[in-house]
Enzyme design. Structure first.
Site, mmCIF file in Angstrom:
data_model
loop_
_atom_site.group_PDB
_atom_site.id
_atom_site.type_symbol
_atom_site.label_atom_id
_atom_site.label_comp_id
_atom_site.label_asym_id
_atom_site.label_seq_id
_atom_site.Cartn_x
_atom_site.Cartn_y
_atom_site.Cartn_z
ATOM 1 N N TYR A 129 -19.568 20.237 -58.029
ATOM 2 C CA TYR A 129 -18.998 21.581 -57.889
ATOM 3 C C TYR A 129 -19.725 22.570 -58.789
ATOM 4 O O TYR A 129 -20.156 23.647 -58.353
ATOM 5 C CB TYR A 129 -17.495 21.519 -58.218
ATOM 6 C CG TYR A 129 -16.857 22.865 -58.490
ATOM 7 C CD1 TYR A 129 -16.626 23.772 -57.463
ATOM 8 C CD2 TYR A 129 -16.477 23.224 -59.787
ATOM 9 C CE1 TYR A 129 -16.049 25.001 -57.719
ATOM 10 C CE2 TYR A 129 -15.899 24.448 -60.060
ATOM 11 C CZ TYR A 129 -15.684 25.336 -59.017
ATOM 12 O OH TYR A 129 -15.116 26.558 -59.276
HETATM 13 N N1 LIG Z 1 -9.188 26.152 -59.651
HETATM 14 C C1 LIG Z 1 -9.755 26.491 -60.802
HETATM 15 O O1 LIG Z 1 -9.264 26.157 -61.904
HETATM 16 C C2 LIG Z 1 -11.004 27.335 -60.779
HETATM 17 C C3 LIG Z 1 -11.622 27.646 -61.990
HETATM 18 C C4 LIG Z 1 -12.731 28.497 -61.981
HETATM 19 C C5 LIG Z 1 -13.204 29.004 -60.774
HETATM 20 N N2 LIG Z 1 -12.606 28.683 -59.611
HETATM 21 C C6 LIG Z 1 -13.128 29.270 -58.359
HETATM 22 O O2 LIG Z 1 -12.176 30.132 -57.823
HETATM 23 C C7 LIG Z 1 -12.154 29.977 -56.388
HETATM 24 C C8 LIG Z 1 -10.800 30.408 -55.872
HETATM 25 O O3 LIG Z 1 -9.811 29.530 -56.351
HETATM 26 P P1 LIG Z 1 -8.448 29.375 -55.534
HETATM 27 O O4 LIG Z 1 -7.592 28.455 -56.291
HETATM 28 O O5 LIG Z 1 -7.964 30.723 -55.127
HETATM 29 O O6 LIG Z 1 -9.027 28.636 -54.234
HETATM 30 P P2 LIG Z 1 -8.319 28.300 -52.840
HETATM 31 O O7 LIG Z 1 -6.881 28.633 -52.845
HETATM 32 O O8 LIG Z 1 -8.747 26.910 -52.506
HETATM 33 O O9 LIG Z 1 -9.035 29.339 -51.838
HETATM 34 C C9 LIG Z 1 -10.296 29.131 -51.343
HETATM 35 C C10 LIG Z 1 -10.341 29.691 -49.930
HETATM 36 O O10 LIG Z 1 -11.653 29.463 -49.393
HETATM 37 C C11 LIG Z 1 -11.493 29.137 -48.034
HETATM 38 N N3 LIG Z 1 -12.593 28.416 -47.422
HETATM 39 C C12 LIG Z 1 -12.920 27.096 -47.577
HETATM 40 N N4 LIG Z 1 -13.947 26.778 -46.769
HETATM 41 C C13 LIG Z 1 -14.261 27.894 -46.069
HETATM 42 C C14 LIG Z 1 -15.206 28.186 -45.053
HETATM 43 N N5 LIG Z 1 -16.049 27.273 -44.596
HETATM 44 N N6 LIG Z 1 -15.266 29.446 -44.559
HETATM 45 C C15 LIG Z 1 -14.417 30.402 -45.008
HETATM 46 N N7 LIG Z 1 -13.485 30.189 -45.963
HETATM 47 C C16 LIG Z 1 -13.402 28.943 -46.481
HETATM 48 C C17 LIG Z 1 -10.252 28.255 -48.015
HETATM 49 O O11 LIG Z 1 -9.763 28.177 -46.693
HETATM 50 P P3 LIG Z 1 -8.798 26.970 -46.226
HETATM 51 O O12 LIG Z 1 -7.446 27.373 -46.721
HETATM 52 O O13 LIG Z 1 -8.933 26.998 -44.752
HETATM 53 O O14 LIG Z 1 -9.333 25.734 -46.871
HETATM 54 C C18 LIG Z 1 -9.343 29.001 -48.978
HETATM 55 O O15 LIG Z 1 -8.572 29.972 -48.315
HETATM 56 C C19 LIG Z 1 -12.471 28.491 -56.203
HETATM 57 O O16 LIG Z 1 -12.982 28.203 -54.951
HETATM 58 C C20 LIG Z 1 -13.471 28.242 -57.295
HETATM 59 O O17 LIG Z 1 -14.768 28.483 -56.819
HETATM 60 C C21 LIG Z 1 -11.517 27.860 -59.590
#
Ligand SMILES: NC(=O)c1ccc[n+]([C@@H]2O[C@H](COP(=O)([O-])OP(=O)(O)OC[C@H]3O[C@@H](n4cnc5c(N)ncnc54)[C@H](OP(=O)(O)O)[C@@H]3O)[C@@H](O)[C@H]2O)c1
Length: 215
Positions: A129
């Site tokens: 990741y």
């Molecule tokens: N979690 C952490 O602690 C953390 C820490 C630092 C940074 N981040 C970053 O922050 C981002 C956002 O976090 P979050 O918790 O809000 O993530 P999330 O709820 O998983 O949201 C990610 C979104 O991306 C969409 N997605 C996945 N594959 C896709 C595709 N092929 N085309 C278009 N959209 C797609 C997902 O759709 P589906 O619902 O259809 O899967 C989901 O709606 C993470 O992805 C990561 O890069 C996370």
């Protein structure tokens, strides 16, 4: 300003959409499944169904067309394996930044992550990741777009405080609420100082705008 939000149906993405609309921006909400669009449209966004891993470049270009800025908050998510880190967190991010460049949507705000500067220092399961995110960051920095790369610590669903710590390197780990991350990403569009900047954010004590003016 008309803003494309990628990952609009996600936990952070929805919060970004709400905040942009509250501030009077027009929002095109990109989500990969048709059933995710009605909720976003009910908020007042224009729904746009695009799968950043599977759809053709022409469809992705169409999603950006007419937008002045992009906020990228999509990601393969914790349940996915290394292959999707490569196709989504890297590949999907690059496809959208290339489309933005080609369509003249010059402003691009990327939700990255703490830890990308040293993926080898993370636990093994996090490394694919962080490597994928690191590659996307490098590509954006070289893209010619007017970028901002925001690297938060661990995301929580806690309440927003409107206050953060922000610096190119914070030299500590920690967490931050998705509410404050969403507010930060939206504020970046309005704070000139964040153009061509890459920085980390955590929960903190400085009002978000002031923190962004100082990065
Ligand atoms: N979690 C952490 O602690 C953390 C820490 C630092 C940074 N981040 C970053 O922050 C981002 C956002 O976090 P979050 O918790 O809000 O993530 P999330 O709820 O998983 O949201 C990610 C979104 O991306 C969409 N997605 C996945 N594959 C896709 C595709 N092929 N085309 C278009 N959209 C797609 C997902 O759709 P589906 O619902 O259809 O899967 C989901 O709606 C993470 O992805 C990561 O890069 C996370």
């Amino acid at each position: 300003m008309r803003v494309l939000v990628a990952g609009a149906a996600g936990n952070t993405g929805k919060r970004i959409v709400r905040r942009l609309l509250e501030r009077g921006h027009e929002v095109r909400a990109l989500a990969r499944k048709a059933e995710q669009l009605p909720e976003l449209e009910d908020l007042g966004a224009e729904g746009c169904r695009v799968d950043l891993e599977r759809d053709e470049d022409a469809r992705i270009a169409g999603a950006v067309r007419g937008c002045e800025a992009t906020i990228f908050a999509a990601g393969a998510g914790p349940g996915s394996g290394p292959a999707r880190k490569e196709t989504m967190d890297y590949g999907g991010a690059v496809k959208l930044m290339q489309a933005a460049g080609a369509e003249g949507a010059g402003r691009y705000v990327l939700l990255s992550s703490m830890g990308v500067v040293d993926p080898g220092g993370a636990v093994e399961e996090m490394q694919p990741y962080l490597i994928a995110k690191a590659k996307a960051d490098v590509q954006l920095q070289a893209s010619g777009l007017s970028y901002t790369i925001v690297r938060p610590g661990r995301l929580t669903d806690g309440a927003g405080t409107g206050r953060i710590s922000a610096a190119p390197e914070l030299a500590r780990r920690g967490e931050i609420s998705r509410e404050d991350v969403a507010e930060t990403l939206v504020e970046c569009l309005e704070v000139e100082n964040t153009r061509r900047r890459t920085f980390e954010i955590l929960a903190g004590s400085t009002p978000i705008r002031e923190a962004l003016e100082g990065v």
